[in-house]
Design an enzyme around this catalytic site. Sequence first.
Site, mmCIF file in Angstrom:
data_model
loop_
_atom_site.group_PDB
_atom_site.id
_atom_site.type_symbol
_atom_site.label_atom_id
_atom_site.label_comp_id
_atom_site.label_asym_id
_atom_site.label_seq_id
_atom_site.Cartn_x
_atom_site.Cartn_y
_atom_site.Cartn_z
ATOM 1 N N ARG A 83 95.969 32.512 36.760
ATOM 2 C CA ARG A 83 95.078 33.104 37.758
ATOM 3 C C ARG A 83 95.158 34.622 37.636
ATOM 4 N NH1 ARG A 83 96.055 34.489 43.862
ATOM 5 N NH2 ARG A 83 93.947 35.189 44.367
ATOM 6 N N GLU A 172 92.620 36.742 49.978
ATOM 7 C CA GLU A 172 93.152 37.217 51.260
ATOM 8 C C GLU A 172 92.216 38.203 51.963
ATOM 9 O OE1 GLU A 172 97.154 38.621 50.951
ATOM 10 O OE2 GLU A 172 97.895 36.775 50.046
#
Length: 465
Positions: A83, A172
């Site tokens: 990722r 986030e």
Amino acid sequence: MTATETTGFPRFPRGFFFGAATASYQIEGAFDEGGRGPSIWDTYCREPGRVADGATGDVACDHYHRYQEDVGLLRDLGVDSYRFSIAWPRVQPQGSGKANAEGLDFYDRLVDELLANGIAPAATLYHWDLPQALEDRGGWRVRETAERFAEYTRLVVDRLGDRVPRWITLNEPFCSAFVGYAIGRHAPGAREGRGALAAAHHLLVGHGLAVRVLREAGATDVGITLNPDRLLPATQSPADLAAVRRAETLHNDVWLDPLFAGHYPRDEADTWGGMADGSYREEGDLELIGAPLDFVGINYYRPITVAAAPYQEEDPAARTAVDIRVRETWREDVRHTTMGWPVVPHTFTDLLVDLKRRYPELPPVVITENGSAEDDTVAEDGQVHDADRVDYLRDHLHALADAIEAGVDVRGYYVWSLMDNFEWAFGYAKRFGIVRVDYDTLQRLPKDSYRWYRDLLTDHRQAHA
């Protein structure tokens, strides 16, 4: 005696995947190379007093030039997936207009290198490095930024969509909206009320628009990464319980309710008062935001214990910044990482089980970040014996296995982080990596946790051979 008892490794179902994660501004460096434009973090780091020791991400881990070496570390680790995030200002230096060919070329090379080594790329489109030119026009406070994000998404997926199987829109958004626009500890360093709430909404709108673009391009594994918190009351007093409810709105409900329940937070008026006027919302936004996802990424590190607090300003009507009358309290009964975060693994299980209970339509879960910052040192034998990190990872992976056993559909796990890196406002003072980076020489050194994680992945494969 079970295999778990003999090896110490938790057991995960067949098909469960493992990976490692990083983020562009934290590792890439090359801040002024290849046509990259300035980001809000380039600006923020240059403002005196914002970042520890005046550090910047100008060089970071120099991944831009050393990506082949880093992919080699991933290969030797044995991960299924990597990722990474794409730097918006590397693709669109001014946040709009045509793509910067050199910027996309870098990610082209990275993706090809991953695939050549048998590693599936997982691309995060936004990990906080907004082009400064868009911040100058209002940033996430204004809807235009969400629209520009969709255009940027189109440029990236048109170039990489044939080889990148997994896409994450935002990382986030809580930190982008509230730590960046309300608390001011992250770029752009604002302390606002309504502006932060507008930013939160426009981030979700940008997510929805990006999902639409990805679907039109044929993407079939699309999600968003959130960092919901396990929030615990300091006491059972009515005041502390009410503080937890307000904190739930701020940390969790702002994102989870529109995404997975089809409505805005029910307690937002009590939490924010008149600042939550909703004037930044438009008809159809909920449907756009709530488009079906293939997974939800969850970043988890620690629980938060909260207690009630008075308003920071005597007159609530005069407030300009978010103030929900909550304070975090210190736990004396557990170990803390060097971030000051309490290590309470079972709360990882509790969070995931509670999310599934509260949101029956929750898509499959992927743990997109989990790890710990520890006081790593190079021992006399030249190695890093990070036993505390190994314990942290082992215990949290057992907690994750417990959540799966309890019925939560978790498909994979990415350790944070592959390597030590620029830790935002902490500069280079906190080390999360399972690979140590010497910031003077940029030499990479796998730690004991790297070898432990490698052994875990080998054990998993052997168990399902």
